[in-house]
Design a protein around this motif. Structure first.
Motif, PDB file in Angstrom:
ATOM      1  N   ASP A   1     -53.041   1.564  12.206  1.00 12.68           N
ATOM      2  CA  ASP A   1     -53.712   1.096  13.252  1.00 12.68           C
ATOM      3  C   ASP A   1     -55.020   0.566  12.515  1.00 12.68           C
ATOM      4  O   ASP A   1     -56.229   0.306  13.212  1.00 12.68           O
ATOM      5  CB  ASP A   1     -54.281   2.119  14.378  1.00 12.68           C
TER       6      ASP A   1
ATOM      7  N   GLN B   1     -57.277   2.376  11.197  1.00 16.59           N
ATOM      8  CA  GLN B   1     -58.364   3.442  11.209  1.00 16.59           C
ATOM      9  C   GLN B   1     -58.268   4.461  10.279  1.00 16.59           C
ATOM     10  O   GLN B   1     -56.939   4.793   9.872  1.00 16.59           O
ATOM     11  CB  GLN B   1     -58.370   3.792  12.631  1.00 16.59           C
TER      12      GLN B   1
ATOM     13  N   TYR C   1     -53.765   7.632  19.051  1.00 13.05           N
ATOM     14  CA  TYR C   1     -52.793   6.875  18.146  1.00 13.05           C
ATOM     15  C   TYR C   1     -51.578   6.387  18.771  1.00 13.05           C
ATOM     16  O   TYR C   1     -50.970   7.284  19.556  1.00 13.05           O
ATOM     17  CB  TYR C   1     -52.460   7.685  17.067  1.00 13.05           C
TER      18      TYR C   1
ATOM     19  N   HIS D   1     -45.067   3.841  16.553  1.00 17.06           N
ATOM     20  CA  HIS D   1     -44.218   2.695  16.547  1.00 17.06           C
ATOM     21  C   HIS D   1     -42.879   3.043  17.060  1.00 17.06           C
ATOM     22  O   HIS D   1     -41.781   2.413  16.985  1.00 17.06           O
ATOM     23  CB  HIS D   1     -44.135   2.011  15.295  1.00 17.06           C
TER      24      HIS D   1
END
Length: 485
Positions: A372, A374, A449, A452
């Motif tokens: 992500d 982050q 979060y 996937h």
């Protein structure tokens, strides 16, 4: 525990950017009670394509829950697997490798009818004029080895060559809750010699240490119960640098000697510190040139070939050597970066066909960037979710989308944590461990979060260590079994 509902997206039509006039498919399935993984390799026998869909239909009740190196959709029994973007192009004679994971409840034959971009894969077509070259580190075309592990495994390190504040624990006294016991550590007195020794804790340091005969008997007793006992090589103080062919050969000889002497099931590679680093200019993890990397791969392949498919191979790298590779790889294109960044990636990639389990140490780590983009810090569920998602999704190395580190099979991945606050930085409380597992295996309780996928076949948990867990009243192992049942 009750299974969470799994929701798949509806089947959608995806554009085909090239028609295939011929193709063949290798579909290899690995089943266990209620679940399966399938490794799929499609070979393009016709003109090059840029963008692909492979479709097939199940005759039974298989239900795909996730995939790697692909975007997969399912409606009823019909499945369509599309490229993941970075692997969209398949040259004439080229291949695409991907995998799926799912559930099933009734025996069912393997699907035999496939279409690539709407054209039947019958094995016919225009063959390539020149056989495609295959790099020495090809992704697996068969299911990863299970090593005889249960569907969900508990892995722990046993302090065998030293004592510390956690106290010495005899192997015979290790609870049967531990499925894999890593004997810590096999070390070398000279980092570049390659010669590994396993010297059991002396009585002066460990007054309750058992005799060699009792230790060997305990190994056999654990194995009789289906447990795996491995030699863990390296650790914080056991630097190993296989800089030469002679060091490589000494490594193979000494490690096999230890395995044979004690009758072990395999080895764990726990190279830390400066054991692995990349030479300047070594930028392709699929084709490494650095001697310490190339020689380690060669040594591991030799050991695997010597002992056969039942040989258990696990790895316990730190995040610096794996997930940091998403941002940085080696010294970088202009030099100046830490040459150890991502240095485990070529070893993991080369050994994918032989790797039983990868359990990255999600502890003693600085902040690491996730998919992500982050930064995530250790100690909570978020860190384990982000770090594990990277392994199960794959990621571009050093941000290069043309150089993707492919996803591992969920059965090859466990999460590494400290057993107690005493065991290392990054202790995660049981409730947060459960939250991470909920997110990764059920896609619930993920917090901020977005993973996937969801991976019910995630193999399990690893901890440092059995000794510290015992010191902490078995909090870690009790929580593992409370969660997985």
């Amino acid at each position: 525990m009750a299974a969470a509902a799994l929701v798949l997206p509806a089947l959608v039509a995806l554009p085909a950017h090239g028609a295939a006039s011929g193709c063949s498919v290798n579909y290899t399935v690995n089943e266990w009670s209620g679940g399966f993984t399938a490794q799929i390799k499609v070979t393009n026998l016709g003109p090059a394509v840029n963008g692909w869909q492979l479709a097939w239909t199940y005759a039974g009740d298989q239900h795909i829950t996730s995939g790697w190196n692909t975007t997969v959709t399912q409606t009823g029994a019909a499945v369509r697997a599309a490229d993941a973007g970075y692997n969209a192009a398949i040259a004439t004679g080229g291949t695409a490798d991907f995998g799926v994971q799912g559930t099933w409840s009734a025996a069912d034959p393997t699907p035999t009818a496939f279409t690539l971009n709407g054209t039947a894969c019958t094995g016919n077509g225009t063959p390539p004029t020149t056989p495609p070259t295959t790099p020495p580190t090809t992704p697996p075309t068969s299911p990863p080895p299970s090593g005889g592990l249960p569907t969900h495994a508990l892995v722990g390190y046993l302090h065998e060559t030293f004592a510390n504040g956690s106290g010495y624990t005899r192997l015979a006294d290790v609870p049967d809750s531990w499925d894999v016991i890593d004997l810590a550590f096999g070390e070398t007195s000279s980092p570049t010699s390659g010669s590994i020794h396993f010297t059991r804790c002396p009585v002066a340091e460990c007054p309750s240490v058992e005799s060699d005969a009792d230790f060997k008997a305990a190994i056999k007793a654990k194995q009789a119960k289906g447990k795996k006992v491995l030699l863990s090589i390296g650790g914080a103080n056991g630097e190993v640098q296989l800089t030469t062919a002679a060091a490589r050969d000494a490594f193979v000889s000494s490690v096999s000697g230890i395995v044979d002497t004690w009758g072990l099931n395999g080895i764990d590679i726990d190279f830390e510190g400066h054991s692995l680093s990349l030479n300047t200019g070594d930028t392709d993890f699929k084709n490494p040139t650095t001697p310490v990397i190339v020689n380690l791969i060669s040594a591991l392949k030799t050991l695997k070939a010597r002992y056969g498919s039942g040989f258990v191979l696990t790895m316990a790298p730190e995040t610096f050597f794996v997930q940091l590779g998403y941002q940085f790889y080696g010294s970088g294109p202009f030099g100046g970066q830490d040459p150890r960044a991502g240095a485990y990636l070529p070893v993991i990639y080369a050994m994918r066909n032989d790797l039983t389990l990868l359990h990255v140490q999600d502890y003693n780590s600085g902040p690491i960037m996730g998919l992500d983009n982050q930064y995530h810090t250790m100690g909570g569920a978020d860190f384990h979710i982000a770090m594990t998602d990277m392994l199960l999704t794959g990621f571009p190395v050093a941000g290069n989308t043309a150089n993707m580190f492919p996803a591992l099979a969920p059965s090859q991945v466990a999460i590494g944590l400290p057993a107690t606050t005493n065991a290392g930085n990054g202790y995660t409380a049981p409730a947060a461990v459960d939250q991470a597992l909920d997110c990764l295996t059920r896609k619930t309780s993920c917090g901020g979060y977005a993973t996937h996928g969801s991976w019910p076949a995630l193999r399990g948990l690893m901890t440092w260590s059995v000794n510290w867990d015992r010191f902490g009243n078995n909090e870690f192992s009790n929580n593992f079994h409370s969660y997985f049942g």
